[in-house]
Design an enzyme around this catalytic site. Structure first.
Site, PDB file in Angstrom:
ATOM      1  N   CYS A 119       0.823  -1.208   0.000  1.00 12.58           N
ATOM      2  CA  CYS A 119       0.000   0.000   0.000  1.00 12.58           C
ATOM      3  C   CYS A 119       0.859   1.261   0.000  1.00 12.58           C
ATOM      4  O   CYS A 119       1.935   1.294   0.586  1.00 12.58           O
ATOM      5  CB  CYS A 119      -0.871   0.025   1.246  1.00 12.58           C
ATOM      6  SG  CYS A 119      -1.908  -1.415   1.384  1.00 12.58           S
ATOM      7  N   ARG A 127       5.144   0.513  -6.284  1.00 15.97           N
ATOM      8  CA  ARG A 127       5.160  -0.344  -5.096  1.00 15.97           C
ATOM      9  C   ARG A 127       4.271  -1.569  -5.266  1.00 15.97           C
ATOM     10  O   ARG A 127       4.392  -2.535  -4.511  1.00 15.97           O
ATOM     11  CB  ARG A 127       4.659   0.447  -3.881  1.00 15.97           C
ATOM     12  CG  ARG A 127       5.579   1.583  -3.486  1.00 15.97           C
ATOM     13  CD  ARG A 127       4.900   2.503  -2.505  1.00 15.97           C
ATOM     14  NE  ARG A 127       4.680   1.869  -1.225  1.00 15.97           N
ATOM     15  CZ  ARG A 127       5.450   2.047  -0.158  1.00 15.97           C
ATOM     16  NH1 ARG A 127       6.493   2.814  -0.233  1.00 15.97           N
ATOM     17  NH2 ARG A 127       5.176   1.449   0.982  1.00 15.97           N
ATOM     18  N   TRP A 143      -2.802  -2.688  -1.741  1.00 16.85           N
ATOM     19  CA  TRP A 143      -2.346  -4.026  -2.115  1.00 16.85           C
ATOM     20  C   TRP A 143      -3.065  -4.960  -1.147  1.00 16.85           C
ATOM     21  O   TRP A 143      -2.796  -4.948   0.052  1.00 16.85           O
ATOM     22  CB  TRP A 143      -0.831  -4.118  -1.968  1.00 16.85           C
ATOM     23  CG  TRP A 143      -0.243  -5.390  -2.480  1.00 16.85           C
ATOM     24  CD1 TRP A 143       0.141  -5.655  -3.769  1.00 16.85           C
ATOM     25  CD2 TRP A 143       0.059  -6.570  -1.721  1.00 16.85           C
ATOM     26  NE1 TRP A 143       0.637  -6.922  -3.856  1.00 16.85           N
ATOM     27  CE2 TRP A 143       0.597  -7.517  -2.616  1.00 16.85           C
ATOM     28  CE3 TRP A 143      -0.095  -6.930  -0.387  1.00 16.85           C
ATOM     29  CZ2 TRP A 143       0.990  -8.786  -2.214  1.00 16.85           C
ATOM     30  CZ3 TRP A 143       0.302  -8.193   0.012  1.00 16.85           C
ATOM     31  CH2 TRP A 143       0.842  -9.108  -0.899  1.00 16.85           C
ATOM     32  N   ASN A 192      -1.498   1.569   5.820  1.00 19.90           N
ATOM     33  CA  ASN A 192      -0.588   0.582   5.251  1.00 19.90           C
ATOM     34  C   ASN A 192      -0.164  -0.332   6.399  1.00 19.90           C
ATOM     35  O   ASN A 192       0.323   0.154   7.406  1.00 19.90           O
ATOM     36  CB  ASN A 192       0.634   1.312   4.654  1.00 19.90           C
ATOM     37  CG  ASN A 192       1.681   0.355   4.128  1.00 19.90           C
ATOM     38  OD1 ASN A 192       1.431  -0.834   3.998  1.00 19.90           O
ATOM     39  ND2 ASN A 192       2.861   0.885   3.823  1.00 19.90           N
ATOM     40  N   GLY A 193      -0.391  -1.631   6.257  1.00 25.09           N
ATOM     41  CA  GLY A 193      -0.013  -2.551   7.331  1.00 25.09           C
ATOM     42  C   GLY A 193      -1.119  -3.556   7.588  1.00 25.09           C
ATOM     43  O   GLY A 193      -2.019  -3.725   6.761  1.00 25.09           O
ATOM     44  N   GLU A 195      17.821 -16.819  -9.074  1.00 21.79           N
ATOM     45  CA  GLU A 195      17.449 -15.442  -9.404  1.00 21.79           C
ATOM     46  C   GLU A 195      16.902 -15.356 -10.834  1.00 21.79           C
ATOM     47  O   GLU A 195      15.927 -14.649 -11.092  1.00 21.79           O
ATOM     48  CB  GLU A 195      18.664 -14.525  -9.194  1.00 21.79           C
ATOM     49  CG  GLU A 195      18.468 -13.065  -9.520  1.00 21.79           C
ATOM     50  CD  GLU A 195      17.334 -12.382  -8.761  1.00 21.79           C
ATOM     51  OE1 GLU A 195      16.811 -12.950  -7.792  1.00 21.79           O
ATOM     52  OE2 GLU A 195      16.941 -11.280  -9.177  1.00 21.79           O
ATOM     53  N   LYS A 208      13.126 -14.099 -11.722  1.00 17.96           N
ATOM     54  CA  LYS A 208      12.825 -13.014 -12.671  1.00 17.96           C
ATOM     55  C   LYS A 208      11.800 -13.482 -13.689  1.00 17.96           C
ATOM     56  O   LYS A 208      10.837 -12.784 -13.979  1.00 17.96           O
ATOM     57  CB  LYS A 208      14.084 -12.555 -13.426  1.00 17.96           C
ATOM     58  CG  LYS A 208      15.135 -11.813 -12.673  1.00 17.96           C
ATOM     59  CD  LYS A 208      14.777 -10.417 -12.263  1.00 17.96           C
ATOM     60  CE  LYS A 208      14.011 -10.392 -10.995  1.00 17.96           C
ATOM     61  NZ  LYS A 208      14.627 -10.227  -9.753  1.00 17.96           N
ATOM     62  N   GLU A 218       8.285 -14.036 -12.046  1.00 14.66           N
ATOM     63  CA  GLU A 218       7.680 -12.777 -11.588  1.00 14.66           C
ATOM     64  C   GLU A 218       7.015 -12.004 -12.714  1.00 14.66           C
ATOM     65  O   GLU A 218       5.916 -11.491 -12.546  1.00 14.66           O
ATOM     66  CB  GLU A 218       8.776 -11.845 -11.022  1.00 14.66           C
ATOM     67  CG  GLU A 218       9.171 -12.090  -9.609  1.00 14.66           C
ATOM     68  CD  GLU A 218      10.209 -11.082  -9.141  1.00 14.66           C
ATOM     69  OE1 GLU A 218      10.013 -10.475  -8.080  1.00 14.66           O
ATOM     70  OE2 GLU A 218      11.242 -10.881  -9.835  1.00 14.66           O
ATOM     71  N   HIS A 269      17.287 -36.220  -8.814  1.00 13.70           N
ATOM     72  CA  HIS A 269      16.485 -36.512  -7.625  1.00 13.70           C
ATOM     73  C   HIS A 269      15.060 -35.985  -7.750  1.00 13.70           C
ATOM     74  O   HIS A 269      14.416 -35.720  -6.742  1.00 13.70           O
ATOM     75  CB  HIS A 269      17.172 -35.947  -6.378  1.00 13.70           C
ATOM     76  CG  HIS A 269      18.514 -36.564  -6.136  1.00 13.70           C
ATOM     77  ND1 HIS A 269      18.661 -37.867  -5.729  1.00 13.70           N
ATOM     78  CD2 HIS A 269      19.751 -36.076  -6.300  1.00 13.70           C
ATOM     79  CE1 HIS A 269      19.958 -38.145  -5.635  1.00 13.70           C
ATOM     80  NE2 HIS A 269      20.642 -37.064  -5.974  1.00 13.70           N
ATOM     81  N   LYS A 292       6.641  -4.010  -4.674  1.00 19.28           N
ATOM     82  CA  LYS A 292       8.063  -3.691  -4.676  1.00 19.28           C
ATOM     83  C   LYS A 292       8.653  -3.806  -3.278  1.00 19.28           C
ATOM     84  O   LYS A 292       9.751  -4.308  -3.092  1.00 19.28           O
ATOM     85  CB  LYS A 292       8.247  -2.261  -5.206  1.00 19.28           C
ATOM     86  CG  LYS A 292       9.677  -1.792  -5.258  1.00 19.28           C
ATOM     87  CD  LYS A 292      10.397  -2.494  -6.363  1.00 19.28           C
ATOM     88  CE  LYS A 292      11.885  -2.225  -6.371  1.00 19.28           C
ATOM     89  NZ  LYS A 292      12.615  -3.318  -7.046  1.00 19.28           N
TER      90      LYS A 292
HETATM   91  C1  G6P Z   1       9.776  -7.988  -2.953  1.00 19.05           C
HETATM   92  C2  G6P Z   1      10.319  -7.412  -4.239  1.00 19.05           C
HETATM   93  C3  G6P Z   1      11.640  -8.081  -4.592  1.00 19.05           C
HETATM   94  C4  G6P Z   1      12.621  -7.957  -3.438  1.00 19.05           C
HETATM   95  C5  G6P Z   1      12.029  -8.481  -2.125  1.00 19.05           C
HETATM   96  C6  G6P Z   1      12.892  -8.117  -0.931  1.00 19.05           C
HETATM   97  O1  G6P Z   1       9.434  -9.320  -3.152  1.00 19.05           O
HETATM   98  O2  G6P Z   1       9.391  -7.582  -5.292  1.00 19.05           O
HETATM   99  O3  G6P Z   1      12.181  -7.459  -5.739  1.00 19.05           O
HETATM  100  O4  G6P Z   1      13.774  -8.694  -3.736  1.00 19.05           O
HETATM  101  O5  G6P Z   1      10.746  -7.893  -1.900  1.00 19.05           O
HETATM  102  O6  G6P Z   1      12.915  -6.718  -0.818  1.00 19.05           O
HETATM  103  P1  G6P Z   1      14.068  -5.866  -0.206  1.00 19.05           P
HETATM  104  O7  G6P Z   1      13.626  -4.446  -0.383  1.00 19.05           O
HETATM  105  O8  G6P Z   1      14.176  -6.257   1.232  1.00 19.05           O
HETATM  106  O9  G6P Z   1      15.312  -6.172  -0.964  1.00 19.05           O
END
Ligand code: G6P
Length: 608
Positions: free
Chosen positions: A2, A27, A75, A100-101, A482, A486, A489, A505, A603
């Site tokens: 949020c 965000r 969100w 937010n929270g 990673e 990507k 996501e 396995h 984000k």
């Molecule tokens: C969310 C974001 C990711 C990020 C993760 C951790 O999932 O979409 O891109 O890696 O949070 O966030 P931080 O700000 O702690 O790196």
């Protein structure tokens, strides 16, 4: 997660609020809303499901204006994304609130308020705050006292802002567990969940601390701490400019951020190496003192930042530095046995991730020698609450899928690994070689970025696929993780990463002609092992998409391969991450997904 924005001024604040909401879009959110006090002194509310642009059309059609307002991007946590669950939440026309929270005791509060006769129109936890505030106002409290008393009854994490037509000259805000900033103007003041929302109107900010309650008026701001004592919080000038979060000519923020990597890596190295050696003085005395004492490193992080930590573990242990890595959401609830001389390192782009922050807070009683955060946001909670920080200098990252934050984290962690290795068995020649490798990164990445067109062609092989497998060994296992993260996501293709040795396995059962398998093949001691795993994939008809060192003789019957030249082993995990970012990006573009704001994701994850 949020986003909150609010303003009180002597002019129409609606354009400021709408622009702020658009700046918070990165965000991640599913609905948006605004409440504004109009010329008649009434609070009018507009809410819409979907993008801020939908809300904007609604607001533009209404032709309203007002000098005080609060707005929100939601969100969903409690209650599905819908117009009626969108904020602001109101109790009649008496009070509006954005939040937010997560309010953990919302059920109990809801029952109490229902018994008092309040009617609920949403499934959110936030609506209880609106009614709780109304109840306090009815009891004769002013808005400030109502917020203080209501906050005392809330369990959970929150940053919230409240406005009431009965109290027309202030917005009252408070935070506990979620970030909130106050932006200072001339005869007008603002609030937001992050500075990005307010950059066109101010660069001067107060970062509220846990438990703070603030009254934001046109002519000033008063802040009281959790004990109700008036405090003076430092005013900080943000170095971010409005232009720094512009997409420029790029089609997406993610693409812009991928291309910014040579520059931000150079920036992260700036001042930290000198004449081929590490310049430890630049780390600060407190950091070097902690590194002197560290006998074991515990890394805690989430998401992409966790993957950076996993790579760092290989680097640290290579030099005899014991290192453990764990995701924060598991670490925070586990009974942790902390070896003597342990240093806690948190890694976070935002510095506000709820689990990482909770892990740091929870670690205080665990006997660590101290805490260090590798972070990208100087004013964030993690930076403020850690003993020392090591800043990445990636600049604002807008794309939800992290790219430049990840590679600058790796650079920062490599620098820290060199510093720790110095205290072990690192010779001057080895240190100079490692520093030289870091120096070469911007140039090497520029070259890799030239593969973009070829990667775009490669991406065509993924568009009609539903699954993908990423393989890697050693430090390339987290690189594979990673790469898979990507892809899933932003393209919504189910992508899994496996240590190549684990193929037999389980995952091998999934491999057939419809399974693309992605693998980075640097010229390293594990190469032959990975190649034989890839043989096993080919034998089952799996389609191979490879990024290999130009010296590698792949020797398989059928595959697509792009080669990288002159990459050093120490920094290879950083360089090989770039083509995987580009692959995910181009697959997503071909599939037509929302690259910068993928569905359901945020984000900065400020709730658990
Ligand atoms: C969310 C974001 C990711 C990020 C993760 C951790 O999932 O979409 O891109 O890696 O949070 O966030 P931080 O700000 O702690 O790196």
């Amino acid at each position: 997660m949020c986003g909150i924005v609010g303003a009180i001024a002597g002019r129409n604040v609606l354009p400021i609020l709408m622009d702020g909401l658009q700046r918070l879009e990165y965000r991640g959110y599913d609905s948006a809303g605004v409440a504004i006090r109009d010329a008649a002194g009434e609070l009018l509310r507009f809410r819409a499901l979907g993008k801020v642009s939908v809300l904007k059309e609604l607001v533009d059609r209404s032709d309203i204006a007002g000098d005080l307002g609060i707005a929100h991007t939601r969100w969903a946590t409690h209650g599905a994304p819908s117009e009626r669950n969108a904020h602001p939440h109101m109790s009649g026309v008496r009070v509006a609130v954005v939040h937010n929270g997560i309010i953990e005791n919302h059920r109990e509060l809801r029952d109490r308020l229902l018994a008092l006769g309040y009617t609920f129109t949403s499934e959110t936890d936030t609506e209880v705050i609106a009614h709780l505030l109304a109840h306090k106002l009815e009891g004769g409290r002013d808005l400030y006292a109502a917020v203080v008393e209501a906050a005392a009854e809330l369990d959970g994490a929150y940053a919230l802002a409240a406005a009431s037509p009965e109290d027309p000259d202030r917005i009252v805000v408070t935070r506990e567990g979620s970030p909130l900033v106050i932006g200072l103007g001339e005869g007008e003041n603002f609030i937001a969940s992050d500075v990005a929302a307010l950059l066109p109107v101010t660069r001067r900010f107060i970062f509220l601390e846990e438990g703070d309650v603030a009254e934001v008026r046109r002519d000033g701001v008063t802040v009281c701490d959790g004990d109700g004592i008036e405090v003076v919080r430092e005013i900080k000038t943000s170095e971010l400019s409005s232009a720094s979060i512009d997409k420029g000519l790029y089609a997406h923020y993610m693409l812009k951020e991928i291309y910014e990597q040579p520059a931000v890596i150079a920036e992260t190295l700036e001042g930290r190496i000198h004449k081929g050696r590490l310049l430890e003085a630049s780390f600060g005395h407190e950091t070097t003192a902690l590194l002197d004492k560290a006998r074991h490193i515990q890394i805690v992080a989430c998401g992409t930042s966790y993957h950076a930590g996993m790579v760092a573990r290989y680097w640290m242990e290579e030099f005899g530095i014991p290192c453990s890595v764990e995701v924060a959401s598991e670490y925070r609830y586990r009974k942790v046995v902390v070896p003597e001389g342990s240093l806690l390192i948190t890694i976070s782009q935002s510095g506000e991730t709820a689990d990482t922050l909770a892990a740091l807070r929870g670690s205080r009683a665990n006997g660590y020698i101290g805490s260090l955060t590798v972070c990208n946001v100087p004013e964030s909670s993690l930076v403020r609450e850690s003993d020392v920080c090591f800043m990445t200098r990636a600049g604002t990252e807008i794309g939800v899928a992290s790219t430049k934050a990840f590679t600058t984290q790796l650079v920062a962690l490599r620098l820290l690994a060199i510093a720790l290795a110095r205290r072990k068995e690192l010779s001057t020649a080895q240190e100079e070689a490692m520093v030289n490798e870091l120096h070469a990164l911007p140039r090497q990445i520029e070259v890799v970025l030239q593969l973009a067109d070829a990667i775009k062609t490669m991406a065509e092989g993924f568009v009609d696929k539903h699954n993908a497998l990423f393989l890697g060994r050693g430090a390339f296992y987290p690189v594979a993780l990673e790469g898979a993260l990507k892809l899933k996501e932003i393209s919504y293709i189910h992508a899994e990463a496996y240590p190549a040795g684990e193929l037999k396995h389980g995952p091998l059962a999934l491999v057939d002609e419809s399974m693309p398998v992605v693998c980075a093949l640097p010229d390293d001691p594990l190469l032959e092992k990975v190649l034989s795993n890839l043989q096993e994939v080919r034998a089952r008809g799996g389609e191979l998409f490879l990024f290999s060192d130009h010296k590698v003789n792949v020797g398989l019957d059928h595959y697509q391969n792009l080669t990288l030249s002159d990459i050093y082993p120490g920094t290879a995990p950083i360089v090989y991450s770039i083509p995987l970012q580009l692959l995910a990006y181009h697959v997503a573009v071909l599939k037509g997904t929302d690259v910068d704001q993928p569905r359901n994701l945020a984000k900065s994850v400020t709730v658990e």
